[in-house]
Write a protein that holds these residues in place. Sequence first.
Motif, PDB file in Angstrom:
ATOM      1  N   MET A   1       0.957  -0.996  -0.173  1.00 39.52           N
ATOM      2  CA  MET A   1      -0.128  -0.043  -0.027  1.00 39.52           C
ATOM      3  C   MET A   1       0.714   1.223   0.117  1.00 39.52           C
ATOM      4  SD  MET A   1      -2.948   1.006   2.635  1.00 39.52           S
ATOM      5  CE  MET A   1      -3.580  -0.513   2.704  1.00 39.52           C
ATOM      6  N   ILE A   2       0.532   2.181  -0.869  1.00 39.92           N
ATOM      7  CA  ILE A   2       1.486   3.242  -1.128  1.00 39.92           C
ATOM      8  C   ILE A   2       1.027   4.577  -0.111  1.00 39.92           C
ATOM      9  CG2 ILE A   2       2.239   3.102  -3.350  1.00 39.92           C
ATOM     10  CD1 ILE A   2       0.198   5.144  -4.317  1.00 39.92           C
ATOM     11  N   LEU A   3       1.823   5.368   0.442  1.00 38.37           N
ATOM     12  CA  LEU A   3       1.293   6.357   1.457  1.00 38.37           C
ATOM     13  C   LEU A   3       0.036   7.228   0.878  1.00 38.37           C
ATOM     14  CD1 LEU A   3       2.498   7.346   3.962  1.00 38.37           C
ATOM     15  CD2 LEU A   3       3.778   9.206   2.775  1.00 38.37           C
ATOM     16  N   ARG A   4      -0.103   7.560  -0.369  1.00 36.39           N
ATOM     17  CA  ARG A   4      -1.355   8.032  -0.810  1.00 36.39           C
ATOM     18  C   ARG A   4      -2.514   7.342  -0.404  1.00 36.39           C
ATOM     19  NH1 ARG A   4      -3.115  10.760  -6.583  1.00 36.39           N
ATOM     20  NH2 ARG A   4      -4.975  11.569  -5.634  1.00 36.39           N
ATOM     21  N   ASP A   5      -2.506   5.836  -0.659  1.00 28.15           N
ATOM     22  CA  ASP A   5      -3.551   5.061  -0.370  1.00 28.15           C
ATOM     23  C   ASP A   5      -3.793   5.183   1.152  1.00 28.15           C
ATOM     24  OD1 ASP A   5      -3.847   4.441  -3.127  1.00 28.15           O
ATOM     25  OD2 ASP A   5      -2.895   2.682  -2.665  1.00 28.15           O
ATOM     26  N   ILE A   6      -3.099   5.025   1.885  1.00 27.67           N
ATOM     27  CA  ILE A   6      -3.123   5.080   3.430  1.00 27.67           C
ATOM     28  C   ILE A   6      -3.744   6.452   3.735  1.00 27.67           C
ATOM     29  CG2 ILE A   6      -1.921   5.262   5.619  1.00 27.67           C
ATOM     30  CD1 ILE A   6       0.222   3.479   4.345  1.00 27.67           C
ATOM     31  N   PHE A   7      -3.286   7.654   3.162  1.00 29.82           N
ATOM     32  CA  PHE A   7      -4.020   8.842   3.597  1.00 29.82           C
ATOM     33  C   PHE A   7      -5.450   8.942   3.099  1.00 29.82           C
ATOM     34  CE2 PHE A   7       0.363  11.244   3.350  1.00 29.82           C
ATOM     35  CZ  PHE A   7       0.842  10.543   4.483  1.00 29.82           C
ATOM     36  N   SER A   8      -5.683   8.285   1.976  1.00 33.37           N
ATOM     37  CA  SER A   8      -6.960   8.323   1.539  1.00 33.37           C
ATOM     38  C   SER A   8      -8.069   7.559   2.539  1.00 33.37           C
ATOM     39  CB  SER A   8      -7.246   7.544  -0.030  1.00 33.37           C
ATOM     40  OG  SER A   8      -6.662   8.685  -0.919  1.00 33.37           O
ATOM     41  N   LYS A   9      -7.399   6.314   2.753  1.00 35.19           N
ATOM     42  CA  LYS A   9      -8.080   5.526   3.877  1.00 35.19           C
ATOM     43  C   LYS A   9      -8.510   6.094   5.067  1.00 35.19           C
ATOM     44  CE  LYS A   9      -7.036   0.932   1.635  1.00 35.19           C
ATOM     45  NZ  LYS A   9      -8.416   1.220   1.029  1.00 35.19           N
ATOM     46  N   ILE A  10      -7.636   6.825   5.397  1.00 29.75           N
ATOM     47  CA  ILE A  10      -7.825   7.688   6.843  1.00 29.75           C
ATOM     48  C   ILE A  10      -8.909   8.652   6.485  1.00 29.75           C
ATOM     49  CG2 ILE A  10      -7.032   9.354   8.592  1.00 29.75           C
ATOM     50  CD1 ILE A  10      -4.263   7.946   7.947  1.00 29.75           C
ATOM     51  N   ASN A  11      -8.802   9.429   5.421  1.00 25.89           N
ATOM     52  CA  ASN A  11      -9.903  10.514   5.103  1.00 25.89           C
ATOM     53  C   ASN A  11     -11.232   9.753   4.990  1.00 25.89           C
ATOM     54  OD1 ASN A  11      -8.083  12.440   5.480  1.00 25.89           O
ATOM     55  ND2 ASN A  11      -7.782  12.741   3.144  1.00 25.89           N
ATOM     56  N   GLU A  12     -11.284   8.576   4.295  1.00 28.23           N
ATOM     57  CA  GLU A  12     -12.505   7.882   3.981  1.00 28.23           C
ATOM     58  C   GLU A  12     -12.956   7.189   5.255  1.00 28.23           C
ATOM     59  OE1 GLU A  12     -11.381   5.592   0.912  1.00 28.23           O
ATOM     60  OE2 GLU A  12     -11.120   7.155  -0.521  1.00 28.23           O
ATOM     61  N   LYS A  13     -12.213   7.364   6.349  1.00 25.39           N
ATOM     62  CA  LYS A  13     -12.648   6.446   7.610  1.00 25.39           C
ATOM     63  C   LYS A  13     -12.577   4.979   7.525  1.00 25.39           C
ATOM     64  CE  LYS A  13     -15.489  10.148   9.223  1.00 25.39           C
ATOM     65  NZ  LYS A  13     -16.857  10.710   9.813  1.00 25.39           N
ATOM     66  N   LYS A  14     -11.681   4.347   6.594  1.00 26.78           N
ATOM     67  CA  LYS A  14     -11.332   3.206   6.507  1.00 26.78           C
ATOM     68  C   LYS A  14     -10.332   2.713   6.958  1.00 26.78           C
ATOM     69  CE  LYS A  14     -13.942   3.095   2.054  1.00 26.78           C
ATOM     70  NZ  LYS A  14     -13.783   2.580   0.558  1.00 26.78           N
ATOM     71  N   LEU A  15      -9.576   3.425   7.505  1.00 30.52           N
ATOM     72  CA  LEU A  15      -8.192   3.096   8.464  1.00 30.52           C
ATOM     73  C   LEU A  15      -8.310   4.118   9.589  1.00 30.52           C
ATOM     74  CD1 LEU A  15      -5.563   1.976   8.711  1.00 30.52           C
ATOM     75  CD2 LEU A  15      -4.562   3.742   7.486  1.00 30.52           C
ATOM     76  N   VAL A  16      -8.601   3.278  10.740  1.00 24.85           N
ATOM     77  CA  VAL A  16      -8.593   3.927  12.137  1.00 24.85           C
ATOM     78  C   VAL A  16      -7.721   3.568  13.161  1.00 24.85           C
ATOM     79  CG1 VAL A  16     -11.139   4.470  11.664  1.00 24.85           C
ATOM     80  CG2 VAL A  16     -10.476   2.550  12.709  1.00 24.85           C
ATOM     81  N   LEU A  17      -7.688   4.010  14.099  1.00 24.78           N
ATOM     82  CA  LEU A  17      -6.671   3.701  15.283  1.00 24.78           C
ATOM     83  C   LEU A  17      -7.705   3.110  16.374  1.00 24.78           C
ATOM     84  CD1 LEU A  17      -3.790   3.823  16.225  1.00 24.78           C
ATOM     85  CD2 LEU A  17      -4.193   5.923  17.221  1.00 24.78           C
ATOM     86  N   PRO A  18      -7.466   1.598  16.794  1.00 21.87           N
ATOM     87  CA  PRO A  18      -8.173   1.474  17.894  1.00 21.87           C
ATOM     88  C   PRO A  18      -7.987   2.097  19.050  1.00 21.87           C
ATOM     89  CG  PRO A  18      -6.413  -0.383  17.108  1.00 21.87           C
ATOM     90  CD  PRO A  18      -6.354   0.832  16.382  1.00 21.87           C
ATOM     91  N   ASP A  19      -8.837   2.377  20.012  1.00 23.85           N
ATOM     92  CA  ASP A  19      -8.559   3.410  21.039  1.00 23.85           C
ATOM     93  C   ASP A  19      -7.793   2.919  22.212  1.00 23.85           C
ATOM     94  OD1 ASP A  19     -10.241   1.762  22.630  1.00 23.85           O
ATOM     95  OD2 ASP A  19     -11.445   3.096  23.186  1.00 23.85           O
ATOM     96  N   PHE A  20      -7.328   1.498  21.965  1.00 28.00           N
ATOM     97  CA  PHE A  20      -6.361   1.134  23.210  1.00 28.00           C
ATOM     98  C   PHE A  20      -4.977   1.257  22.641  1.00 28.00           C
ATOM     99  CE2 PHE A  20      -7.296  -2.698  20.307  1.00 28.00           C
ATOM    100  CZ  PHE A  20      -6.114  -2.843  19.935  1.00 28.00           C
ATOM    101  N   GLN A  21      -4.655   2.058  21.614  1.00 26.51           N
ATOM    102  CA  GLN A  21      -3.341   2.413  21.161  1.00 26.51           C
ATOM    103  C   GLN A  21      -3.052   3.589  21.989  1.00 26.51           C
ATOM    104  OE1 GLN A  21      -1.073   0.858  19.578  1.00 26.51           O
ATOM    105  NE2 GLN A  21      -1.884  -0.393  18.249  1.00 26.51           N
ATOM    106  N   ARG A  22      -1.853   4.099  22.078  1.00 29.68           N
ATOM    107  CA  ARG A  22      -1.364   4.864  22.724  1.00 29.68           C
ATOM    108  C   ARG A  22      -1.504   6.319  21.876  1.00 29.68           C
ATOM    109  NH1 ARG A  22       5.279   5.046  22.468  1.00 29.68           N
ATOM    110  NH2 ARG A  22       5.394   4.558  20.267  1.00 29.68           N
TER     111      ARG A  22
END
Length: 106
Positions: A1-22
């Motif tokens: 996965m390229i960086l641009r795809d990662i950023f897109s997934k974050i913006n689309e709410k398809k990549l999130v951080l589980p709340d147990f992460q620091r």
Amino acid sequence: MILRDIFSKINEKKLVLPDFQRDLEWKKNQQRDLISSVLLGIPIGSILLLEGKSDDFSSKRIGFSKMIEHPAEECLYLLDGQQRITSLKSSFCDFYNDQKWQNTMD
């Protein structure tokens, strides 16, 4: 996965951080060193993603430690690499409005 795809997934709410992460812990010098590595083409390590559903974990928006995120039904949870991804996104994208960052990345 390229960086641009990662950023897109974050913006689309398809990549999130589980709340147990620091929260973001890296200091500015660590973030600067990461950006230097990227610009010099030095490997920066891998990330670990978990495929899941929106209700698998409570989640936060990547880069916003206090912002609860309601992810897309099918999503990815970022289990390892949060410090790097947050640093990269804030360095390369957050200075631009959400509509134009893709053009800047190109």
